[in-house]
Design an enzyme around this catalytic site. Structure first.
Site, short mmCIF file in Angstrom:
data_model
loop_
_atom_site.label_atom_id
_atom_site.label_comp_id
_atom_site.label_asym_id
_atom_site.label_seq_id
_atom_site.Cartn_x
_atom_site.Cartn_y
_atom_site.Cartn_z
N GLY A 31 -15.56 40.33 -15.97
CA GLY A 31 -15.91 39.65 -17.21
C GLY A 31 -17.41 39.68 -17.44
CG ASN A 32 -19.05 39.65 -21.02
OD1 ASN A 32 -19.30 38.67 -21.70
ND2 ASN A 32 -18.15 40.57 -21.38
NE ARG A 33 -25.07 34.87 -17.42
CZ ARG A 33 -26.38 35.05 -17.52
NH1 ARG A 33 -26.91 36.17 -17.08
NH2 ARG A 33 -27.15 34.13 -18.04
CB SER A 34 -20.10 36.76 -24.12
OG SER A 34 -19.88 36.26 -25.41
CB ALA A 79 -19.91 40.36 -24.65
#
Ligand code: CTP
Length: 398
Positions: A207-210, A273
């Protein structure tokens, strides 16, 4: 005369040292042709006299719910107002407004109106940064209240820091904007938000931090301005009524949801994102430690934005985002060409206070038509406004 001419403005003044600056705001509103009714809290009168406002404004300053000749001043003021601006707004007035308390004329008027409301907070840095204040402001933003962020500078008692009332120019501009008729009426806007999650096994993902905050702010602002909005989001973040929400997890799900609706959208804003890579296989059972270190092979996901650029029909406006850590303008221009989009919203994620997880953002808007707008560090809703301000007149830009 501009947008303020003959408009009824209730100017709320709460009890803080910045109350003296509300005198200037009052004068500027009157000069612009507005009919201004000042409403002071009891505490405000300790900082600046009602007489000052009465002398400058279009009618006498109101200070109490019960003392005047009018039996129900708050409903009259609330119903007749075209806009209400509270400058300065103290932590108490903000909290009372959030909670729906109406224990004085100002807070009662705020509850008794359907007009747009602009809150201009001013307080000491410690109070401004307190989670109670920030949480309350988040609630107000979600309800569509306009917040004019304070600035950094000298505060009462010689302290220096964040919390000084916004400059009168910014407050007047916010009032003018709030009085603008819905300029996106009838427009169909498709927005994506949040970071996608690409599963490795049933419990793990890439995943990512968005946080989804910027995409949600765009969707909410577009709905507020009259657009018909579909929001494809990976987050459970609450949103305003009038936004049609589709919840997805992976890039593939987001792609399906977007492509099913992009044909009919006039504007598509890809704020999400989206993962560029996903595990090429997803195990259906949890990978056990005892099996040794797994090898995760990645493969590319579909580039939704690039595909939208390819499918773009005449008159459709496609907006992409770019999270960059360097050469922001050059990278944004390249993305504009590579993905055949109309506008790139580029943010420098290396800058403190901008990008992922923050409530504020600082972006560059780079357009195919030569648009080059630097949006200074602002609330994400304010950034959303700036994006839609560029998109609205360009509806139909080729
Ligand atoms: N995007 C998309 N589908 C993907 C990846 C990104 O639609 N699979 C969209 C995002 O929603 C965003 C923009 O593309 O609007 C972001 O592009 P970015 O990922 O920064 O571009 P890349 O081409 O991956 O460039 P970089 O070299 O910076 O990774």
């Amino acid at each position: 005369m501009g947008r303020l001419a003959d408009r009824r403005v209730v100017l709320g003044v709460a009890g803080g040292i910045a109350a003296y600056k509300a005198v200037e705001v009052c004068r500027r509103l009157v000069d612009a042709g507005a009919h201004v009714t000042p409403v002071l809290t009891a505490a405000a009168t300790r900082f600046v006299g009602p007489l000052t406002f009465s002398a400058l404004a279009s009618e006498d300053a109101h200070v109490a719910l019960f003392d005047g000749p009018d039996a129900i001043p708050h409903t009259r003021l609330g119903q007749q107002a075209d806009v209400i601006v509270v400058a300065p707004a103290t932590a108490r007035v903000i909290a009372a407004y959030v909670a729906g308390l109406s224990d004085d004329l100002l807070t009662a008027t705020l509850l008794a109106t359907r007009a747009p409301v602009i809150i201009c907070p001013a307080m000491h840095t410690e109070m401004w940064e307190h989670p109670a204040v920030q949480d309350n402001l988040s609630v107000l933003r979600r309800r569509g209240v306009h917040i004019v962020e304070p600035e950094a500078g000298r505060l009462a008692g010689g302290d220096v820091g964040m919390g000084r009332l916004a400059d009168a120019d910014r407050i007047i501009a916010a009032v003018e904007r709030a009085l603008t008729a819905p300029d996106l009426g009838g427009l169909r806007v498709l927005v994506t938000a949040g970071g996608t999650r690409e599963p490795i096994d049933p419990v793990r993902f890439i995943g990512n931090r968005s946080s989804g905050k910027q995409g949600h702010a765009v969707a909410e602002e577009a709905a507020h301005r009259g657009a018909k909005v579909v929001l494809v989001t990976t987050t459970d973040r609450a949103t305003t009524a009038g936004v049609d929400v589709i919840r997805v997890d992976t890039a593939a799900e987001m792609a399906d949801a977007v492509f099913a609706r992009s044909e009919e959208a006039d504007v598509v804003v890809m704020a999400a994102a989206v993962a560029d890579f996903k595990p090429s296989t997803t195990r259906d059972r949890k990978i056990k430690k005892s099996d040794g270190i797994p090898e995760v092979v990645l493969e590319p996901t579909v580039d939704i934005l690039a595909e939208l650029g390819r499918r773009k029909r005449a008159g459709q406006v496609i907006v992409g985002f770019a999270a960059e850590t360097h050469d922001v303008r050059a990278n944004a221009r390249r993305k504009l060409e590579d993905k055949r989009v109309d506008l790139v919203v580029a943010n420098d994620v290396a800058e403190p206070g901008a990008g992922f997880e923050h409530d504020t953002n600082r972006v560059l808007l780079i357009g195919r038509d030569g648009t080059d707008v630097d949006v200074p560090m602002s609330d994400k809703r304010e950034v959303a406004r700036a994006i839609l301000d560029v998109v609205a007149p360009r509806k139909g830009m080729a």
